[in-house]
Every structure is written in structure tokens, then in C-alpha cells.
Design a protein around this motif. Structure first.
Motif, PDB file in Angstrom:
ATOM      1  N   VAL A   7       0.791  -1.121   0.008  1.00 64.28           N
ATOM      2  CA  VAL A   7       0.007  -0.168   0.051  1.00 64.28           C
ATOM      3  C   VAL A   7       0.875   1.287  -0.066  1.00 64.28           C
ATOM      4  CG1 VAL A   7      -1.591   1.292   1.412  1.00 64.28           C
ATOM      5  CG2 VAL A   7      -2.080  -1.066   0.981  1.00 64.28           C
ATOM      6  N   GLU A   8       2.086   1.210   0.817  1.00 63.17           N
ATOM      7  CA  GLU A   8       2.689   2.411   0.759  1.00 63.17           C
ATOM      8  C   GLU A   8       3.482   2.559  -0.409  1.00 63.17           C
ATOM      9  OE1 GLU A   8       5.547   1.993   4.051  1.00 63.17           O
ATOM     10  OE2 GLU A   8       4.103   1.611   5.510  1.00 63.17           O
ATOM     11  N   LEU A   9       3.512   1.749  -1.461  1.00 65.42           N
ATOM     12  CA  LEU A   9       4.350   1.780  -2.623  1.00 65.42           C
ATOM     13  C   LEU A   9       3.481   1.985  -3.928  1.00 65.42           C
ATOM     14  CD1 LEU A   9       7.306  -1.007  -2.181  1.00 65.42           C
ATOM     15  CD2 LEU A   9       7.566   1.666  -1.825  1.00 65.42           C
ATOM     16  N   VAL A  10       2.354   1.863  -3.499  1.00 65.60           N
ATOM     17  CA  VAL A  10       1.219   2.149  -4.784  1.00 65.60           C
ATOM     18  C   VAL A  10       1.700   3.198  -5.829  1.00 65.60           C
ATOM     19  CG1 VAL A  10      -1.131   2.481  -5.386  1.00 65.60           C
ATOM     20  CG2 VAL A  10      -0.677   0.634  -3.827  1.00 65.60           C
ATOM     21  N   THR A  11       1.570   4.395  -5.112  1.00 63.65           N
ATOM     22  CA  THR A  11       1.644   5.559  -5.953  1.00 63.65           C
ATOM     23  C   THR A  11       3.012   5.454  -6.402  1.00 63.65           C
ATOM     24  OG1 THR A  11       0.340   6.844  -4.248  1.00 63.65           O
ATOM     25  CG2 THR A  11       1.869   8.165  -5.593  1.00 63.65           C
ATOM     26  N   ALA A  12       4.226   5.199  -5.903  1.00 62.14           N
ATOM     27  CA  ALA A  12       5.524   5.124  -6.632  1.00 62.14           C
ATOM     28  C   ALA A  12       5.282   4.220  -7.833  1.00 62.14           C
ATOM     29  CB  ALA A  12       6.709   4.562  -5.817  1.00 62.14           C
ATOM     30  N   PHE A  13       4.617   3.132  -7.755  1.00 61.37           N
ATOM     31  CA  PHE A  13       4.574   2.015  -8.671  1.00 61.37           C
ATOM     32  C   PHE A  13       3.832   2.569  -9.950  1.00 61.37           C
ATOM     33  CE2 PHE A  13       2.274  -0.994 -10.816  1.00 61.37           C
ATOM     34  CZ  PHE A  13       3.079  -1.900 -11.088  1.00 61.37           C
ATOM     35  N   LEU A  14       2.701   3.393  -9.684  1.00 60.45           N
ATOM     36  CA  LEU A  14       1.889   4.059 -10.873  1.00 60.45           C
ATOM     37  C   LEU A  14       2.688   4.946 -11.590  1.00 60.45           C
ATOM     38  CD1 LEU A  14      -1.697   3.955  -9.264  1.00 60.45           C
ATOM     39  CD2 LEU A  14      -0.652   2.260 -10.729  1.00 60.45           C
ATOM     40  N   GLU A  15       3.492   5.620 -10.701  1.00 61.18           N
ATOM     41  CA  GLU A  15       4.450   6.716 -11.526  1.00 61.18           C
ATOM     42  C   GLU A  15       5.672   6.055 -11.917  1.00 61.18           C
ATOM     43  OE1 GLU A  15       4.950   9.359  -7.846  1.00 61.18           O
ATOM     44  OE2 GLU A  15       2.920  10.369  -8.376  1.00 61.18           O
ATOM     45  N   GLY A  16       6.073   4.831 -11.587  1.00 58.59           N
ATOM     46  CA  GLY A  16       7.099   4.329 -12.348  1.00 58.59           C
ATOM     47  C   GLY A  16       8.416   4.802 -11.724  1.00 58.59           C
ATOM     48  N   ALA A  17       8.247   5.108 -10.337  1.00 58.18           N
ATOM     49  CA  ALA A  17       9.421   5.582  -9.553  1.00 58.18           C
ATOM     50  C   ALA A  17      10.048   4.243  -8.715  1.00 58.18           C
ATOM     51  CB  ALA A  17       8.892   6.548  -8.780  1.00 58.18           C
ATOM     52  N   LEU A  18       9.635   3.080  -8.597  1.00 57.81           N
ATOM     53  CA  LEU A  18      10.342   2.199  -7.976  1.00 57.81           C
ATOM     54  C   LEU A  18      11.570   1.682  -8.794  1.00 57.81           C
ATOM     55  CD1 LEU A  18       7.209   0.068  -7.024  1.00 57.81           C
ATOM     56  CD2 LEU A  18       8.275   1.454  -5.500  1.00 57.81           C
ATOM     57  N   ASP A  19      12.366   1.475  -8.083  1.00 62.00           N
ATOM     58  CA  ASP A  19      13.820   0.746  -8.543  1.00 62.00           C
ATOM     59  C   ASP A  19      13.194  -0.685  -8.792  1.00 62.00           C
ATOM     60  OD1 ASP A  19      13.969  -0.935  -6.179  1.00 62.00           O
ATOM     61  OD2 ASP A  19      15.429   0.459  -5.124  1.00 62.00           O
ATOM     62  N   GLU A  20      14.152  -1.504  -9.504  1.00 62.68           N
ATOM     63  CA  GLU A  20      13.942  -2.737 -10.057  1.00 62.68           C
ATOM     64  C   GLU A  20      13.751  -3.802  -9.159  1.00 62.68           C
ATOM     65  OE1 GLU A  20      16.131  -5.979 -13.062  1.00 62.68           O
ATOM     66  OE2 GLU A  20      16.636  -3.957 -13.376  1.00 62.68           O
TER      67      GLU A  20
END
Length: 76
Positions: A7-20
Motif C-alpha cells: 500500500v505504501e508503494l502504490v503511488t510510486a509504482f503507478l508513477e514508475g518510480a520504483l527501483d527494479e
């Protein structure tokens, strides 16, 4: 990855901001957790229907209540 971490990473995932590695863990959790899959679908639906909601349009109290509600969201 736990549901809380997801849940904490959903926004970053949708923005393509997560590292691999984080994106891999996110997608792996998504494939195994129907509750988080529903959460992501609901999140995407909310974004598509509401568009962008500027942070300054929310009072501090409202923002905190929303964050608390999502923190307590049931995870299947």
C-alpha cells in the motif's frame, strides 16, 4: 512484501518510480494477493474518475482521516 508495504508503494509504482528490486517485489506480491490486486484496481479507478486532487485542497484533519482509513484497510 507485506500488504502494508504494498500500500505504501502504490503511488510510486503507478508513477514508475520504483527501483527494479522494489518493482519486482511489488509485482510478485500483486500476483499472490487478491486483496492488494483489488486495492490497486480501486486506486486506479479513483485516479481515472477523479483525476488529480491537489493536496492543498484537503484540510489537515481530512488528510489524516483518509490516511488512517487506508492504513486500517482490510488486507486479504
Amino acid at each position: 512484501m507485506t500488504c502494508e508495504e504494498f500500500v505504501e508503494l502504490v503511488t510510486a509504482f503507478l508513477e514508475g518510480a520504483l527501483d527494479e528490486p522494489a518493482e519486482h517485489a511489488f509485482v510478485e506480491h500483486l500476483a499472490e494477493c487478491p486483496g492488494c490486486e483489488r486495492f490497486l484496481d480501486q486506486f486506479r479507478t479513483t485516479i481515472s474518475r477523479l483525476g488529480e486532487l491537489p493536496p492543498e485542497s484537503l484540510s489537515d484533519d481530512t488528510r489524516e482521516r483518509l490516511l488512517d482509513a487506508f492504513r486500517d484497510w482490510p488486507h486479504a
